[in-house]
Design a protein around this motif. Structure first.
Motif, PDB file in Angstrom:
ATOM      1  N   PRO A  13       0.811  -1.226   0.000  1.00 47.00           N
ATOM      2  CA  PRO A  13       0.000   0.000   0.000  1.00 47.00           C
ATOM      3  C   PRO A  13       0.846   1.278   0.000  1.00 47.00           C
ATOM      4  CG  PRO A  13      -0.866  -1.596   1.572  1.00 47.00           C
ATOM      5  CD  PRO A  13       0.453  -2.135   1.100  1.00 47.00           C
ATOM      6  N   ARG A  14       2.057   1.216   0.539  1.00 43.90           N
ATOM      7  CA  ARG A  14       2.930   2.397   0.559  1.00 43.90           C
ATOM      8  C   ARG A  14       3.986   2.311  -0.551  1.00 43.90           C
ATOM      9  NH1 ARG A  14       8.120   3.765   0.348  1.00 43.90           N
ATOM     10  NH2 ARG A  14       8.619   1.989   1.669  1.00 43.90           N
ATOM     11  N   ASP A  15       4.942   1.428  -0.407  1.00 47.11           N
ATOM     12  CA  ASP A  15       6.040   1.375  -1.387  1.00 47.11           C
ATOM     13  C   ASP A  15       5.491   1.008  -2.761  1.00 47.11           C
ATOM     14  OD1 ASP A  15       8.580   1.381  -2.476  1.00 47.11           O
ATOM     15  OD2 ASP A  15       9.411  -0.099  -1.117  1.00 47.11           O
ATOM     16  N   GLY A  16       4.472   0.156  -2.757  1.00 45.04           N
ATOM     17  CA  GLY A  16       3.873  -0.264  -4.014  1.00 45.04           C
ATOM     18  C   GLY A  16       3.153   0.863  -4.716  1.00 45.04           C
ATOM     19  N   GLY A 209      15.101  -7.173   6.018  1.00 45.66           N
ATOM     20  CA  GLY A 209      15.572  -6.952   4.651  1.00 45.66           C
ATOM     21  C   GLY A 209      14.438  -6.432   3.774  1.00 45.66           C
ATOM     22  N   HIS A 210      14.777  -5.513   2.889  1.00 47.16           N
ATOM     23  CA  HIS A 210      13.788  -4.883   1.983  1.00 47.16           C
ATOM     24  C   HIS A 210      14.421  -4.925   0.590  1.00 47.16           C
ATOM     25  CE1 HIS A 210      10.962  -1.327   1.113  1.00 47.16           C
ATOM     26  NE2 HIS A 210      11.842  -1.191   0.146  1.00 47.16           N
ATOM     27  N   PHE A 211      14.019  -5.936  -0.175  1.00 47.27           N
ATOM     28  CA  PHE A 211      14.694  -6.184  -1.450  1.00 47.27           C
ATOM     29  C   PHE A 211      13.785  -5.884  -2.629  1.00 47.27           C
ATOM     30  CE2 PHE A 211      16.868  -9.003   1.600  1.00 47.27           C
ATOM     31  CZ  PHE A 211      18.149  -8.504   1.464  1.00 47.27           C
ATOM     32  N   HIS A 212      14.167  -4.897  -3.410  1.00 46.15           N
ATOM     33  CA  HIS A 212      13.476  -4.679  -4.688  1.00 46.15           C
ATOM     34  C   HIS A 212      13.993  -5.740  -5.660  1.00 46.15           C
ATOM     35  CE1 HIS A 212      11.207  -0.928  -3.979  1.00 46.15           C
ATOM     36  NE2 HIS A 212      12.028  -0.880  -2.939  1.00 46.15           N
ATOM     37  N   ASP A 213      13.103  -6.138  -6.578  1.00 43.19           N
ATOM     38  CA  ASP A 213      13.414  -7.315  -7.396  1.00 43.19           C
ATOM     39  C   ASP A 213      13.806  -6.950  -8.829  1.00 43.19           C
ATOM     40  OD1 ASP A 213      13.738 -10.072  -7.512  1.00 43.19           O
ATOM     41  OD2 ASP A 213      11.723 -10.405  -8.282  1.00 43.19           O
ATOM     42  N   GLY A 251       9.174  -2.971  -8.252  1.00 44.61           N
ATOM     43  CA  GLY A 251       8.641  -3.160  -6.920  1.00 44.61           C
ATOM     44  C   GLY A 251       9.494  -4.055  -6.040  1.00 44.61           C
ATOM     45  N   ASN A 252       9.087  -4.071  -4.795  1.00 43.32           N
ATOM     46  CA  ASN A 252       9.674  -5.039  -3.873  1.00 43.32           C
ATOM     47  C   ASN A 252       9.360  -6.436  -4.355  1.00 43.32           C
ATOM     48  OD1 ASN A 252       9.234  -2.661  -1.877  1.00 43.32           O
ATOM     49  ND2 ASN A 252      10.610  -4.114  -0.912  1.00 43.32           N
ATOM     50  N   VAL A 253      10.121  -7.372  -3.877  1.00 37.61           N
ATOM     51  CA  VAL A 253       9.792  -8.764  -4.150  1.00 37.61           C
ATOM     52  C   VAL A 253       8.321  -8.997  -3.789  1.00 37.61           C
ATOM     53  CG1 VAL A 253      10.561  -9.511  -1.833  1.00 37.61           C
ATOM     54  CG2 VAL A 253      10.569 -11.127  -3.734  1.00 37.61           C
TER      55      VAL A 253
HETATM   56 MG    MG Z   1      11.481   0.504  -1.235  1.00 39.74          MG
END
Ligand code: MG
Ligand code: HMG
Length: 312
Positions: A13-16, A209-213, A251-253
């Motif tokens: 809802p936020r990063d997405g 961990g915060h991994f963008h894919d 986006g994030n994973v």
């Molecule tokens: Mg991010």
């Protein structure tokens, strides 16, 4: 050493949504949060109190916070970059109050300037009173350390640069350290090396961990961090998102992909994959495209959903 259970922090809802150019209605954002709650997510990053000139999609932050249900046991968080944001957040009183705030800094000066318009040192000066006031108000405070594995402006980033910011965050009282691969260029051994730096300063249960894919490395990076014992990861339903100040970042994973992997390994998440996949289908329909999540798309196809361009 691989953890038996993992906590996923849903940041869709936020990063997405922050990166979506098309308007997404407040009602759709609220329904997404409700579907995620129903799917068993127990930590949800809902919105951010940033400048609407910088990130227009998050301008309805207070309306979203006021409208979401607050089931017992679910922690809702919001991003706050400065005292203006904190005051706006607190102005709504109990109706808009989150359980947790996230202050977000960058391991590189260049990204700090582009994302929050100040140097690393200035960002810490801005965060310090925000952290103190949030703790005073009884909120938990988490950090995001952006560009921990690469910067869109500087390029390579050293573990020393990351550890420098981790120490500064710890020094102002931030309780949790989120290591973020903003542009997704990290690979497993480097992800481990950076995590080990965070673990010098924070206990295992306060590191994530915060991994963008972007480069398809996120699942491998998560697995590598699990080998160290890390058991908290940010993920984004349907693989939504990116950062408006990191060009080309995806986006994030996807939450569905991570849950599929973890359940396949016998690692508990508390998440109902079927309901999660439907939540991913719901927001993808709102956006008018297929989910980025491979598992989400495959499972929706199995349920009979047809995606444009799919083979008959
Ligand atoms: Mg991010
Ligand atoms: P600034 O322009 O330097 O701020 O922006 P300022 O203090 O000079 O104020 C300028 C104007 O903005 C003033 O209004 C302020 O009141 C207003 P005016 O007098 O011109 O009418 N203002 C605000 N309004 C609403 N909320 C606020 C706020 N602060 C000032 N909080 C600022 C500095 C930090 C606000 C700006 O740079 C900004 O909003 N940046 C947001 C960037 C952002 O949201 N990026 C995406 C999130 S981070 C991310 O995605 C990475 C992460 O996922 C981890 C990873 O993957 O790396 C977390």
């Amino acid at each position: 050493m691989i953890p038996n259970s993992v906590t996923l922090v849903e940041v869709g809802p936020r990063d997405g949504l922050q990166n979506e150019k098309q308007p997404v209605s407040t009602a759709h954002k609220v329904e997404l949060v409700h579907r995620l709650q129903s799917a068993g997510l127990r930590e949800i990053e809902v919105t951010s109190y940033v400048s609407p000139k910088w990130v227009p999609q998050m301008a309805d932050n207070a309306q979203v916070m006021a409208a979401i249900a607050r089931p017992v046991g679910v922690r809702h968080s919001v991003l706050v970059p400065n005292m203006v944001g904190l005051q706006a957040m607190l102005a709504g009183g109990a109706a808009t109050r989150p359980d947790e705030i996230v202050v977000f800094g960058a391991a590189t000066q260049a990204f700090s300037q582009k994302n929050i318009n100040c140097s690393i040192e200035e960002s810490i000066d801005r965060f310090a009173p925000v952290v103190a006031a949030a703790l005073e108000a009884g909120l938990k405070v988490r950090s995001a350390i952006s560009c921990a594995l690469g910067c869109p402006y500087q390029g390579e980033v050293s573990p020393d640069e990351v550890e420098h910011l981790v120490k500064l965050m710890k020094g102002i009282g931030v309780q949790h350290c989120g290591i973020a691969d903003t542009i997704g260029t990290g690979t497993p051994r480097r992800a481990q090396a950076v995590m080990e730096r965070a673990l010098r300063h924070y206990p295992m249960h306060e590191v994530s961990g915060h991994f963008h894919d972007t480069y398809g490395q996120a699942l491998a990076n998560i697995y590598a961090c699990m080998e160290l014992g890390v058991h908290t990861f940010d993920t984004s339903v349907a693989g939504l998102g990116g950062c408006p100040y990191a060009k080309g970042a995806t986006g994030n994973v996807a939450t569905e992909d991570v849950v599929f992997m973890l359940h396949g390994m016998g690692v508990a998440t508390g998440i109902d994959l079927d309901a999660l996949v439907d939540a991913g289908g719901f927001i993808s329909d709102v956006l008018g495209r297929a989910p980025v999540s491979r598992a989400g798309k495959a499972l929706l196809t199995k349920k009979g959903k047809v995606f444009a361009g799919a083979a008959a």
